[in-house]
Design a protein around this motif. Structure first.
Motif, short mmCIF file in Angstrom:
data_model
loop_
_atom_site.label_atom_id
_atom_site.label_comp_id
_atom_site.label_asym_id
_atom_site.label_seq_id
_atom_site.Cartn_x
_atom_site.Cartn_y
_atom_site.Cartn_z
N LEU A 27 -2.09 -26.91 12.59
CA LEU A 27 -1.30 -27.44 11.48
C LEU A 27 0.14 -27.58 11.98
O LEU A 27 0.79 -26.58 12.29
CB LEU A 27 -1.35 -26.50 10.27
N LEU A 28 0.61 -28.81 12.06
CA LEU A 28 1.98 -29.08 12.49
C LEU A 28 2.87 -29.26 11.27
O LEU A 28 2.59 -30.10 10.41
CB LEU A 28 2.03 -30.34 13.36
N LEU A 29 3.94 -28.47 11.20
CA LEU A 29 4.90 -28.55 10.10
C LEU A 29 6.16 -29.23 10.61
O LEU A 29 6.81 -28.74 11.54
CB LEU A 29 5.24 -27.15 9.59
N ILE A 30 6.51 -30.38 10.01
CA ILE A 30 7.67 -31.16 10.45
C ILE A 30 8.79 -30.96 9.45
O ILE A 30 8.69 -31.37 8.29
CB ILE A 30 7.32 -32.65 10.56
N PRO A 31 9.90 -30.34 9.88
CA PRO A 31 10.98 -30.04 8.93
C PRO A 31 11.81 -31.27 8.61
O PRO A 31 11.83 -32.26 9.35
CB PRO A 31 11.83 -29.01 9.69
N GLY A 32 12.49 -31.20 7.48
CA GLY A 32 13.38 -32.28 7.08
C GLY A 32 14.80 -31.79 6.92
O GLY A 32 15.11 -30.61 7.13
N GLY A 33 15.69 -32.72 6.55
CA GLY A 33 17.08 -32.37 6.32
C GLY A 33 17.73 -31.82 7.58
O GLY A 33 17.46 -32.25 8.69
N ALA A 34 18.60 -30.84 7.38
CA ALA A 34 19.30 -30.21 8.50
C ALA A 34 18.58 -28.95 8.96
O ALA A 34 19.13 -28.17 9.73
CB ALA A 34 20.74 -29.88 8.10
N GLY A 35 17.35 -28.76 8.50
CA GLY A 35 16.60 -27.58 8.87
C GLY A 35 15.81 -27.78 10.14
O GLY A 35 15.60 -28.90 10.60
N GLY A 36 15.36 -26.70 10.72
CA GLY A 36 14.51 -26.74 11.89
C GLY A 36 13.27 -25.91 11.65
O GLY A 36 12.83 -25.75 10.50
N ALA A 37 12.72 -25.36 12.72
CA ALA A 37 11.52 -24.54 12.60
C ALA A 37 11.71 -23.41 11.59
O ALA A 37 10.79 -23.05 10.85
CB ALA A 37 11.15 -23.97 13.97
N ALA A 38 12.93 -22.86 11.54
CA ALA A 38 13.18 -21.72 10.66
C ALA A 38 13.05 -22.06 9.18
O ALA A 38 12.88 -21.15 8.35
CB ALA A 38 14.57 -21.15 10.93
N SER A 39 13.10 -23.33 8.83
CA SER A 39 12.98 -23.69 7.41
C SER A 39 11.58 -23.39 6.88
O SER A 39 11.38 -23.35 5.66
CB SER A 39 13.31 -25.17 7.20
N PHE A 40 10.62 -23.15 7.78
CA PHE A 40 9.26 -22.82 7.35
C PHE A 40 8.96 -21.33 7.44
O PHE A 40 7.81 -20.92 7.30
CB PHE A 40 8.25 -23.59 8.20
N ASP A 41 10.00 -20.51 7.67
CA ASP A 41 9.78 -19.07 7.80
C ASP A 41 9.08 -18.47 6.59
O ASP A 41 8.31 -17.52 6.72
CB ASP A 41 11.11 -18.34 8.03
N GLY A 42 9.35 -19.03 5.41
CA GLY A 42 8.79 -18.46 4.19
C GLY A 42 7.31 -18.74 3.98
O GLY A 42 6.66 -18.07 3.17
N ILE A 43 6.75 -19.75 4.71
CA ILE A 43 5.34 -20.10 4.49
C ILE A 43 4.50 -20.04 5.76
O ILE A 43 3.27 -20.06 5.67
CB ILE A 43 5.20 -21.50 3.85
N ALA A 44 5.12 -19.98 6.92
CA ALA A 44 4.37 -20.11 8.18
C ALA A 44 3.39 -18.96 8.37
O ALA A 44 2.23 -19.18 8.75
CB ALA A 44 5.32 -20.21 9.36
N ASP A 45 3.82 -17.73 8.11
CA ASP A 45 2.92 -16.58 8.30
C ASP A 45 1.71 -16.66 7.36
O ASP A 45 0.58 -16.35 7.75
CB ASP A 45 3.68 -15.28 8.06
#
Length: 287
Positions: A27-45
């Motif tokens: 599952l590849l999560l592509i961030p938007g805005g000024a966020g990066g990989a860390a913007s998915f910290d709340g759901i990735a785990d």
């Protein structure tokens, strides 16, 4: 949080920072805005219990350095970056992909250009405003934002941009007191959240100057999307009705005769409602 495996991937004109956690299909999560990989910290785990979850910093943001910091940006090139990650991590099996905001635009182009690499795509509020009948108004908004950025600086330009998104794009050039958020009392963030906020702020000039005008002038191939609609899920925040990022996804869902899914929260629901957002995404990827 589970500590992810960190990697770097050399692509055309940049080196991408990516993170991988979990086991299962990719599952590849592509961030938007000024966020990066860390913007998915709340759901990735949460998602990593079922998937091998890959996240990354888009080129030019956070840990993904450009060879030429002034290089022009395009949704097509960003989609090619995402393709390279898919080829690295799931070379033989199509992957599931989620893209939010400008990351949703990247994801839409990836689907139309390389549908064989995607099993299912969820695009959450991709601001492809060129599909809307009032697209000229939104072009005018972007022009005002760029003019404000050049003449007054970053924060006034962000206020102009935020007001336009909130009102559906039509600010009429008015950025008076009613369009600027009221000052909020300072709050003390945990160290990890504070570091993430600092990185996001550092990415804002690049996002506003290089990503916004390019991505929001992108026109998706709607005929191609219609042919691929069986693997495309268009989604919006349930609290985003009337706002500009909501409208293109709703318009495309009607145009493609597909269901528009609603996720918890608004445009940034994955940050404000992470547990509920992850569960809704999990269901959308299974459907």
């Amino acid at each position: 949080m589970t500590a992810p495996t960190i990697g770097n991937l050399r692509v055309n004109g940049a080196t991408l920072h990516f993170e991988v956690r979990g086991h299962g299909p990719l599952l590849l999560l592509i961030p938007g805005g000024a966020g990066g990989a860390a913007s998915f910290d709340g759901i990735a785990d949460d998602l990593a219990a079922e998937y091998t979850v890959a996240t990354y910093d888009p080129r030019g943001m956070s840990g993904s350095a450009l060879d030429d910091p002034r290089a022009e940006q395009s949704a097509a090139e960003h989609a090619d970056d995402a393709l390279r990650i898919l080829e690295l991590l799931s070379p033989d099996v199509p992957a599931r992909v989620f893209g939010s905001s400008s990351g949703g635009i990247t994801a839409l182009h990836l689907l139309t250009a390389h549908p064989e690499r995607i099993e299912r795509l969820v695009a959450h509020e991709p601001p492809v405003v060129e599909v809307l009948p009032d697209a000229p108004e939104h072009r005018a908004l972007i022009a005002r934002v760029q003019e404000t950025l050049r003449g007054q600086g970053l924060m006034p330009a962000m206020a102009e941009f935020a007001a336009g998104l909130k009102r559906g794009g039509d600010t009429g050039g008015d950025t008076g007191s009613d369009s600027t958020p009221d000052p909020k009392p300072e709050i003390s963030l945990p160290p990890q959240a504070a570091a993430r906020a600092e990185r996001t702020m550092a990415n804002l000039p690049y996002f506003l100057e290089r990503i916004v005008p390019s991505f929001m002038s992108y026109t998706p191939d709607t005929d191609r999307l219609e042919a691929l609609s069986n693997r495309l899920v268009l989604a919006c925040g349930q609290d985003s009705h009337g706002e500009l990022p909501y409208r293109p996804a709703a318009f495309l869902a009607e145009r493609l005769n597909t269901e528009l899914l609603h996720f918890p929260g608004g445009h940034t629901g994955l940050t404000t409602h992470p547990a509920e957002f992850a569960e809704r995404l999990r269901k959308a990827l299974r459907a």
